[in-house]
Design a protein around this motif. Structure first.
Motif, PDB file in Angstrom:
ATOM      1  N   PHE A 296       0.837  -1.201   0.000  1.00 43.41           N
ATOM      2  CA  PHE A 296       0.000   0.000   0.000  1.00 43.41           C
ATOM      3  C   PHE A 296       0.872   1.252   0.000  1.00 43.41           C
ATOM      4  O   PHE A 296       0.618   2.198  -0.767  1.00 43.41           O
ATOM      5  N   LEU A 297       1.889   1.275   0.839  1.00 45.05           N
ATOM      6  CA  LEU A 297       2.794   2.433   0.867  1.00 45.05           C
ATOM      7  C   LEU A 297       3.503   2.601  -0.470  1.00 45.05           C
ATOM      8  O   LEU A 297       3.737   3.729  -0.925  1.00 45.05           O
ATOM      9  N   TRP A 298       3.846   1.501  -1.110  1.00 46.59           N
ATOM     10  CA  TRP A 298       4.461   1.572  -2.436  1.00 46.59           C
ATOM     11  C   TRP A 298       3.509   2.255  -3.427  1.00 46.59           C
ATOM     12  O   TRP A 298       3.932   3.073  -4.248  1.00 46.59           O
TER      13      TRP A 298
ATOM     14  N   ILE B 132     -10.176   1.219   4.710  1.00 44.30           N
ATOM     15  CA  ILE B 132      -9.692   1.581   3.380  1.00 44.30           C
ATOM     16  C   ILE B 132      -9.845   0.375   2.465  1.00 44.30           C
ATOM     17  O   ILE B 132      -9.444  -0.740   2.815  1.00 44.30           O
ATOM     18  N   ASP B 133     -10.421   0.598   1.303  1.00 38.13           N
ATOM     19  CA  ASP B 133     -10.707  -0.480   0.353  1.00 38.13           C
ATOM     20  C   ASP B 133      -9.438  -0.836  -0.428  1.00 38.13           C
ATOM     21  O   ASP B 133      -9.104  -0.194  -1.422  1.00 38.13           O
ATOM     22  N   LEU B 134      -8.749  -1.851   0.035  1.00 40.13           N
ATOM     23  CA  LEU B 134      -7.494  -2.251  -0.611  1.00 40.13           C
ATOM     24  C   LEU B 134      -7.704  -2.791  -2.019  1.00 40.13           C
ATOM     25  O   LEU B 134      -6.876  -2.552  -2.906  1.00 40.13           O
ATOM     26  N   LEU B 135      -8.783  -3.517  -2.234  1.00 35.83           N
ATOM     27  CA  LEU B 135      -8.997  -4.109  -3.544  1.00 35.83           C
ATOM     28  C   LEU B 135      -9.195  -3.035  -4.613  1.00 35.83           C
ATOM     29  O   LEU B 135      -8.686  -3.152  -5.739  1.00 35.83           O
ATOM     30  N   SER B 136      -9.913  -1.969  -4.262  1.00 30.01           N
ATOM     31  CA  SER B 136     -10.106  -0.871  -5.219  1.00 30.01           C
ATOM     32  C   SER B 136      -8.779  -0.162  -5.503  1.00 30.01           C
ATOM     33  O   SER B 136      -8.476   0.186  -6.645  1.00 30.01           O
TER      34      SER B 136
ATOM     35  N   SER C  50      -7.438 -13.023   6.400  1.00 30.37           N
ATOM     36  CA  SER C  50      -8.314 -11.849   6.303  1.00 30.37           C
ATOM     37  C   SER C  50      -7.543 -10.664   6.877  1.00 30.37           C
ATOM     38  O   SER C  50      -7.362 -10.568   8.092  1.00 30.37           O
ATOM     39  N   ILE C  51      -7.081  -9.797   5.986  1.00 24.29           N
ATOM     40  CA  ILE C  51      -6.256  -8.662   6.387  1.00 24.29           C
ATOM     41  C   ILE C  51      -6.943  -7.375   5.952  1.00 24.29           C
ATOM     42  O   ILE C  51      -7.417  -7.268   4.825  1.00 24.29           O
ATOM     43  N   HIS C  52      -6.997  -6.414   6.850  1.00 22.11           N
ATOM     44  CA  HIS C  52      -7.683  -5.159   6.582  1.00 22.11           C
ATOM     45  C   HIS C  52      -6.727  -3.993   6.790  1.00 22.11           C
ATOM     46  O   HIS C  52      -5.786  -4.075   7.586  1.00 22.11           O
ATOM     47  N   LEU C  53      -7.011  -2.913   6.077  1.00 24.59           N
ATOM     48  CA  LEU C  53      -6.252  -1.665   6.245  1.00 24.59           C
ATOM     49  C   LEU C  53      -7.212  -0.606   6.786  1.00 24.59           C
ATOM     50  O   LEU C  53      -8.266  -0.357   6.195  1.00 24.59           O
ATOM     51  N   LEU C  54      -6.839  -0.003   7.909  1.00 31.28           N
ATOM     52  CA  LEU C  54      -7.667   1.024   8.520  1.00 31.28           C
ATOM     53  C   LEU C  54      -6.854   2.296   8.755  1.00 31.28           C
ATOM     54  O   LEU C  54      -5.624   2.250   8.872  1.00 31.28           O
ATOM     55  N   GLU C  55      -7.574   3.388   8.814  1.00 29.57           N
ATOM     56  CA  GLU C  55      -6.999   4.682   9.177  1.00 29.57           C
ATOM     57  C   GLU C  55      -7.680   5.157  10.459  1.00 29.57           C
ATOM     58  O   GLU C  55      -8.908   5.142  10.545  1.00 29.57           O
TER      59      GLU C  55
END
Length: 226
Positions: free
Chosen positions: A52-54, A196-200, A217-222
């Motif tokens: 994601f950072l990349w 945050i929608d990683l797939l999009s 099941s891994i999620h990205l949150l802010e």
């Protein structure tokens, strides 16, 4: 894009970050000690956050970034190689973990104290030196929420930095139990979380996050101040 890491003869894992349509490429090698404690191992959430950072490498260049619970520090090292001003941290009671973080930096051409900072930071424990680091624009973490017993310690620490620096906290976590929640603690410490929608994001940047996650099941949150 392939999210798989390749094991090297030195016992490390090689990660190759590429852009879908540009010649950009970044190679990182992260040493692992699989027989040591959990902080010496690359957990599945770390590559997800790193990719994601990349995808955001142009926007994080020049940003002041704090990584908490760095472990092998893959996301933080990537951010530093993309031009961010990075401070890596792990518990101040784990000197071997901090030494391993420094080693991971050196393997990737980063000198602690010059190109990147490595300091002790224990969640929920505010020591004099902790007030001297920063300020930060962004705080990052991968798989820090692995034990409900420490959830509040993490969020107390995050709340302090978010209020002091007007920063935000981006983190990936691996879902281990549907009963685990930080909702009440977010309210207690005047914080709010956004998924945050990683797939999009992956579709836009040509990153297969589903492949990176595998069976997890891994999620990205802010998290920001409420």
């Amino acid at each position: 894009m392939s999210g798989a890491a390749v094991c090297t003869n030195s016992g490390g894992r090689r990660f190759v970050f590429r852009a879908a349509s540009l010649p950009d490429q970044l190679d990182l090698i992260v040493p692992e000690l699989l027989q040591a404690s959990y902080s010496f191992y690359i957990w599945p959430s770390a590559p997800v956050l790193a990719w994601f950072l990349w995808s955001q490498r142009n926007s994080i260049c020049g940003k002041r970034i704090l990584e908490i619970g760095s472990g092998t520090a893959l996301p933080g090292i990537l951010a530093a190689k993309c031009g961010a001003i990075v401070t890596l941290t792990d518990s101040c009671t784990l000197p071997k973990s901090l030494a391993h973080i420094s080693h991971c930096c050196q393997v990737n051409g980063l000198t602690p104290g010059k190109d990147i900072e490595v300091v002790g930071l224990s969640w929920g424990l505010f020591l004099k030196d902790n007030f001297r680091i920063g300020p930060f624009d962004l705080i990052i973490g991968s798989d820090c929420f692995y034990d409900p017993a420490i959830f509040e310690e993490i969020l107390v620490t995050i709340a302090y930095f978010l209020e002091r620096d007007n920063a935000r906290f981006l983190f990936t976590y691996q879902e281990r139990s549907s009963d685990w929640t930080i909702e009440a603690l977010l309210k207690k410490w005047n914080l709010k979380a956004n998924l945050i929608d990683l797939l999009s994001i992956g579709e836009v940047h040509g990153i297969n996050f589903a492949e990176l996650m595998g069976d997890h099941s891994i999620h990205l949150l802010e998290i920001v101040r409420a």
